[in-house]
Design a protein around this motif. Structure first.
Motif, PDB file in Angstrom:
ATOM      1  N   GLU A  21      25.600  -6.179  59.407  1.00 23.27           N
ATOM      2  CA  GLU A  21      25.265  -6.503  60.797  1.00 23.27           C
ATOM      3  C   GLU A  21      26.510  -6.801  61.626  1.00 23.27           C
ATOM      4  N   TRP A  22      27.499  -7.478  61.045  1.00 27.36           N
ATOM      5  CA  TRP A  22      28.735  -7.808  61.757  1.00 27.36           C
ATOM      6  C   TRP A  22      29.520  -6.544  62.110  1.00 27.36           C
ATOM      7  N   TYR A  23      29.666  -5.636  61.131  1.00 30.00           N
ATOM      8  CA  TYR A  23      30.424  -4.403  61.384  1.00 30.00           C
ATOM      9  C   TYR A  23      29.681  -3.487  62.365  1.00 30.00           C
ATOM     10  N   GLU A  24      28.362  -3.478  62.312  1.00 29.80           N
ATOM     11  CA  GLU A  24      27.597  -2.711  63.300  1.00 29.80           C
ATOM     12  C   GLU A  24      27.802  -3.278  64.703  1.00 29.80           C
ATOM     13  N   LYS A  25      27.660  -4.589  64.828  1.00 27.11           N
ATOM     14  CA  LYS A  25      27.720  -5.239  66.138  1.00 27.11           C
ATOM     15  C   LYS A  25      29.127  -5.218  66.737  1.00 27.11           C
ATOM     16  N   HIS A  26      30.131  -5.581  65.949  1.00 32.00           N
ATOM     17  CA  HIS A  26      31.465  -5.791  66.507  1.00 32.00           C
ATOM     18  C   HIS A  26      32.373  -4.566  66.452  1.00 32.00           C
ATOM     19  N   LEU A  27      32.137  -3.655  65.513  1.00 34.47           N
ATOM     20  CA  LEU A  27      33.002  -2.486  65.395  1.00 34.47           C
ATOM     21  C   LEU A  27      32.250  -1.174  65.567  1.00 34.47           C
ATOM     22  N   GLY A  28      30.959  -1.243  65.817  1.00 35.74           N
ATOM     23  CA  GLY A  28      30.172  -0.039  66.085  1.00 35.74           C
ATOM     24  C   GLY A  28      30.048   0.896  64.890  1.00 35.74           C
ATOM     25  N   MET A  29      30.225   0.365  63.688  1.00 37.79           N
ATOM     26  CA  MET A  29      30.103   1.208  62.492  1.00 37.79           C
ATOM     27  C   MET A  29      28.636   1.384  62.135  1.00 37.79           C
ATOM     28  N   ARG A  30      28.292   2.591  61.725  1.00 40.31           N
ATOM     29  CA  ARG A  30      26.920   2.920  61.330  1.00 40.31           C
ATOM     30  C   ARG A  30      26.754   2.623  59.846  1.00 40.31           C
ATOM     31  N   PHE A  31      25.674   1.938  59.486  1.00 39.98           N
ATOM     32  CA  PHE A  31      25.308   1.639  58.096  1.00 39.98           C
ATOM     33  C   PHE A  31      24.759   2.922  57.490  1.00 39.98           C
ATOM     34  N   ILE A  32      25.427   3.454  56.461  1.00 39.80           N
ATOM     35  CA  ILE A  32      25.026   4.766  55.949  1.00 39.80           C
ATOM     36  C   ILE A  32      24.398   4.763  54.565  1.00 39.80           C
ATOM     37  N   LEU A  33      24.611   3.712  53.769  1.00 45.95           N
ATOM     38  CA  LEU A  33      24.106   3.772  52.403  1.00 45.95           C
ATOM     39  C   LEU A  33      24.123   2.393  51.775  1.00 45.95           C
ATOM     40  N   ALA A  34      23.112   2.114  50.939  1.00 47.19           N
ATOM     41  CA  ALA A  34      23.091   0.911  50.112  1.00 47.19           C
ATOM     42  C   ALA A  34      22.752   1.327  48.691  1.00 47.19           C
ATOM     43  N   ILE A  35      23.481   0.772  47.747  1.00 47.58           N
ATOM     44  CA  ILE A  35      23.206   1.001  46.324  1.00 47.58           C
ATOM     45  C   ILE A  35      23.116  -0.375  45.672  1.00 47.58           C
ATOM     46  N   ALA A  36      22.065  -0.606  44.895  1.00 53.14           N
ATOM     47  CA  ALA A  36      21.913  -1.869  44.176  1.00 53.14           C
ATOM     48  C   ALA A  36      21.613  -1.554  42.722  1.00 53.14           C
ATOM     49  N   GLU A  37      22.302  -2.233  41.845  1.00 48.55           N
ATOM     50  CA  GLU A  37      22.123  -2.027  40.404  1.00 48.55           C
ATOM     51  C   GLU A  37      22.143  -3.379  39.703  1.00 48.55           C
ATOM     52  N   ASP A  38      21.602  -3.405  38.492  1.00 52.48           N
ATOM     53  CA  ASP A  38      21.661  -4.606  37.659  1.00 52.48           C
ATOM     54  C   ASP A  38      22.791  -4.527  36.648  1.00 52.48           C
ATOM     55  N   ALA A  39      23.390  -3.333  36.525  1.00 52.48           N
ATOM     56  CA  ALA A  39      24.517  -3.147  35.605  1.00 52.48           C
ATOM     57  C   ALA A  39      25.547  -2.238  36.278  1.00 52.48           C
ATOM     58  N   VAL A  40      26.796  -2.433  35.923  1.00 51.98           N
ATOM     59  CA  VAL A  40      27.891  -1.658  36.495  1.00 51.98           C
ATOM     60  C   VAL A  40      27.925  -0.283  35.824  1.00 51.98           C
ATOM     61  N   PRO A  41      27.779   0.820  36.578  1.00 49.48           N
ATOM     62  CA  PRO A  41      27.734   2.150  35.960  1.00 49.48           C
ATOM     63  C   PRO A  41      28.982   2.496  35.147  1.00 49.48           C
ATOM     64  N   SER A  42      30.155   2.098  35.592  1.00 49.12           N
ATOM     65  CA  SER A  42      31.387   2.500  34.888  1.00 49.12           C
ATOM     66  C   SER A  42      31.635   1.708  33.618  1.00 49.12           C
ATOM     67  N   THR A  43      31.145   0.461  33.555  1.00 47.19           N
ATOM     68  CA  THR A  43      31.421  -0.374  32.382  1.00 47.19           C
ATOM     69  C   THR A  43      30.180  -0.727  31.583  1.00 47.19           C
ATOM     70  N   GLY A  44      28.991  -0.633  32.208  1.00 49.19           N
ATOM     71  CA  GLY A  44      27.757  -1.035  31.558  1.00 49.19           C
ATOM     72  C   GLY A  44      27.529  -2.534  31.589  1.00 49.19           C
ATOM     73  N   ALA A  45      28.463  -3.297  32.150  1.00 51.81           N
ATOM     74  CA  ALA A  45      28.328  -4.757  32.200  1.00 51.81           C
ATOM     75  C   ALA A  45      27.108  -5.153  33.022  1.00 51.81           C
ATOM     76  N   ALA A  46      26.379  -6.134  32.508  1.00 51.41           N
ATOM     77  CA  ALA A  46      25.234  -6.676  33.236  1.00 51.41           C
ATOM     78  C   ALA A  46      25.784  -7.541  34.371  1.00 51.41           C
ATOM     79  N   ASP A  47      25.726  -7.018  35.572  1.00 52.16           N
ATOM     80  CA  ASP A  47      26.308  -7.714  36.721  1.00 52.16           C
ATOM     81  C   ASP A  47      25.652  -7.158  37.981  1.00 52.16           C
ATOM     82  N   PRO A  48      24.547  -7.731  38.412  1.00 53.72           N
ATOM     83  CA  PRO A  48      23.847  -7.183  39.571  1.00 53.72           C
ATOM     84  C   PRO A  48      24.722  -7.228  40.828  1.00 53.72           C
ATOM     85  N   TYR A  49      24.549  -6.198  41.649  1.00 55.82           N
ATOM     86  CA  TYR A  49      25.343  -6.133  42.876  1.00 55.82           C
ATOM     87  C   TYR A  49      24.602  -5.339  43.943  1.00 55.82           C
ATOM     88  N   MET A  50      25.011  -5.576  45.178  1.00 55.87           N
ATOM     89  CA  MET A  50      24.595  -4.762  46.318  1.00 55.87           C
ATOM     90  C   MET A  50      25.872  -4.124  46.829  1.00 55.87           C
TER      91      MET A  50
END
Length: 179
Positions: A21-50
């Motif tokens: 929301e901050w980057y949209e409002k203040h810098l006019g950047m368009r939100f293009i993608l969100a990825i959420a996982e419960d594990a890191v694809p490159s390492t397999g570590a259980a570490d949820p992220y957005m």
């Protein structure tokens, strides 16, 4: 191999929604993608992220990770706050000045306009503490040619002495570009 372009640059953020929301409002950047996982694809570590992605113009993508199970984010305390920053280009001085006024009107502290001879810029921080710079180019082709001519000598001298070489002192000595 030849690199084609930067695919994306990723930083950590405190809150993905607030960041988008901050980057949209203040810098006019368009939100293009969100990825959420419960594990890191490159390492397999259980570490949820957005992982969120924003359009920074001309195929450039700025991304952020929110990592709720990790210790709160900090910064490298051995590096001055002015050093690590993301510089984004705007098309004109009018845009730069309008951005400065808009950021200040929103209560965001802005440093500058700073004259770097090759460009003029302003500095400010996002909600996660990342230093940002908006820059407007002002250099001439002759300035770039002169800097290209001396770049290797400057780097070699710096490597030997760890003192600022004076090959391009015209940039900050107040006397202007040599004719």
């Amino acid at each position: 191999m030849k690199i084609q372009k930067i695919h994306h640059v990723a930083y950590r953020c405190k809150n993905a929604k607030e960041t988008v929301e901050w980057y949209e409002k203040h810098l006019g950047m368009r939100f293009i993608l969100a990825i959420a996982e419960d594990a890191v694809p490159s390492t397999g570590a259980a570490d949820p992220y957005m992982h969120v992605f924003l359009d920074a113009g001309q195929g450039n993508v700025l991304a952020f990770f929110e990592l709720p199970t990790c210790a709160p984010m900090g910064r490298d305390e051995n590096t001055p706050t002015w050093t690590q920053h993301l510089a984004l280009e705007v098309a004109s001085m009018d845009e730069l000045l309008a951005a400065k006024a808009s950021l200040e009107a929103a209560g965001i502290e802005v440093v500058g306009v700073t004259d770097h001879t090759l460009f003029k810029s302003i500095y400010f921080f996002d909600p996660s503490g990342h230093r940002l710079e908006l820059a407007c180019n002002t250099a001439t082709p002759a300035m770039y040619a002169e800097l290209d001519r001396v770049k290797r000598d400057m780097l070699a001298e710096w490597d030997r002495t760890k003192k600022a070489p004076k090959h391009a002192a015209w940039m900050h000595n107040g006397q202007g570009f040599p004719k």
